[in-house]
Design an enzyme around this catalytic site. Structure first.
Site, PDB file in Angstrom:
ATOM      1  N   CYS A 132      -0.369 -55.574   1.819  1.00 35.32           N
ATOM      2  CA  CYS A 132       0.358 -55.569   0.546  1.00 35.32           C
ATOM      3  C   CYS A 132       1.808 -55.118   0.695  1.00 35.32           C
ATOM      4  O   CYS A 132       2.720 -55.731   0.121  1.00 35.32           O
ATOM      5  CB  CYS A 132      -0.372 -54.683  -0.463  1.00 35.32           C
ATOM      6  SG  CYS A 132      -0.816 -53.050   0.166  1.00 35.32           S
ATOM      7  N   HIS A 247       3.542 -50.876  -5.610  1.00 37.02           N
ATOM      8  CA  HIS A 247       4.179 -50.217  -4.474  1.00 37.02           C
ATOM      9  C   HIS A 247       5.695 -50.317  -4.593  1.00 37.02           C
ATOM     10  O   HIS A 247       6.229 -51.347  -5.032  1.00 37.02           O
ATOM     11  CB  HIS A 247       3.777 -50.889  -3.158  1.00 37.02           C
ATOM     12  CG  HIS A 247       2.333 -50.719  -2.790  1.00 37.02           C
ATOM     13  ND1 HIS A 247       1.480 -49.831  -3.412  1.00 37.02           N
ATOM     14  CD2 HIS A 247       1.596 -51.341  -1.820  1.00 37.02           C
ATOM     15  CE1 HIS A 247       0.284 -49.913  -2.855  1.00 37.02           C
ATOM     16  NE2 HIS A 247       0.324 -50.815  -1.899  1.00 37.02           N
TER      17      HIS A 247
END
Length: 351
Positions: A132, A247
């Site tokens: 990710c 994130h």
């Protein structure tokens, strides 16, 4: 693979956070699904999920689960992928795997559709979905690399707990409640080695012999493979922060050719999958809370690195469950079958 009007799509790990997101994204983007086959462990098999207004019972993942399946999206962990992905391929399915099981296999393409969609068609049955934190970074950096050739990347990540899974999200919620109720001394950690609420842990995945974590070395190796350039030097520090979703990354790059901050902004404004949010005078920059639920990679705080001749600093934010996992996997499937929604990315890439 054979082109069809509709496809039988299996989702292995259908009851997990990413698996559920995969199913949502398939529905939202109108992927041509003839039949959805949700699969999970015996623990959650028998549960019901809703897809296109129909209730579907989750089946237990078994050796024969992929008979008649065209595309299998895997998000059930590396050990499950290693065991069942080859069986899915043998049954005739193309596997798009979200785990780390096959990412660095020379025979398995590692793909971010905005960056290297052409690699999809080199597959031999399995296509790997990158980590990710790597995905969102390379979406932002590939246009810069094409324009000015990146020599070195220094990245520090601030990663949401959803990257670890639902148990980690539950743990953050519970620890936050207990901390606010003055019960911090009673907190018992399960998912992480230390309390995550109101804390930052410079520790994602296991530590390796070089004292980097596995997550950090994933970013190093995956970036080079996806960008198709082993000469890029990459170093990373990955940090878990008390955020539920999305994130954030502070990225510093050194380039061979000088590129100004303004040139970089204009370049990224035209880049597929990127949204530039960069107006410091109005306190406008990418925020994790605003990226949650969105498909784009958001980039801001774009400025020149004044300590070197040719360098840039960027702040890169994306929803780790969507672009960092589920969305990227579905986009790979879209390119694979020539679905119209993904065509714009290929057009931009090759025009």
């Amino acid at each position: 693979m054979e082109k069809k009007k509709e496809y039988v799509v299996a989702v292995a790990g259908a009851t997990g956070a990413v698996g559920q997101e995969m199913i949502s994204v398939l529905e939202e983007r109108g992927f041509p699904v003839k039949q959805l086959v949700p699969l999970a462990s015996i623990r959650t098999a028998g549960n019901t999920i809703t897809f296109n207004e129909k209730d579907i019972v989750v089946k237990e993942l078994k050796d024969d689960s992929f008979e008649g399946v065209d595309i299998a999206l895997f998000s059930a962990g590396a050990s499950v992928s290693l065991e069942f992905a080859p069986k899915a391929v043998k049954s005739g399915a193309v596997v798009i795997d979200n785990s780390s099981a096959f990412r660095m296999d020379d025979d398995v393409p590692l793909v971010v559709p905005e960056v290297n969609p052409e690699a999809i068609f080199t597959h031999q049955g399995i296509i790997a979905n990158p980590n990710c934190s790597t995905i969102q970074m390379v979406v932002a950096l590939k246009p810069i690399h094409d324009q000015a050739k990146i020599k070195r990347i220094v990245v520090s990540t601030y990663q949401a707990v959803s990257g670890t899974g639902k148990d980690a999200m539950d743990e953050l919620f519970q620890q936050t409640q207990m901390s606010l109720n003055f019960q911090r001394d009673k907190i018992k950690t399960k998912v992480y080695p230390h309390i995550i609420a109101f804390n930052c842990l410079p520790h994602i995945d296991v530590f390796l012999d070089n004292d980097y974590t596995k997550e950090e070395m994933k970013m190093v190796h995956e970036t080079k493979k996806i960008m198709g350039d082993q000469s890029i030097r990459v170093t990373a520090t990955t940090v878990r922060v008390p955020v539920f979703i999305s994130h954030s990354e502070a990225v510093n790059v050194e380039t061979e050719k000088k590129i100004t901050a303004e040139e970089c902004k204009n370049l990224l404004k035209k880049a597929p999958g990127v949204v530039v949010v960069d107006n410091p005078s109005q306190n406008q920059y990418p925020l994790a809370i605003e990226a949650s639920g969105k498909d784009s990679v958001f980039v801001g705080r774009i400025r020149e690195d004044e300590s070197i001749e040719s360098g840039l600093n960027l702040w890169v934010v994306a929803d780790n469950l969507r672009k960092g996992a589920a969305l990227n996997a579905v986009q790979i499937a879209e390119v694979l079958v020539g679905h119209k929604v993904m065509k714009a990315v290929i057009d931009v890439k090759y025009k």
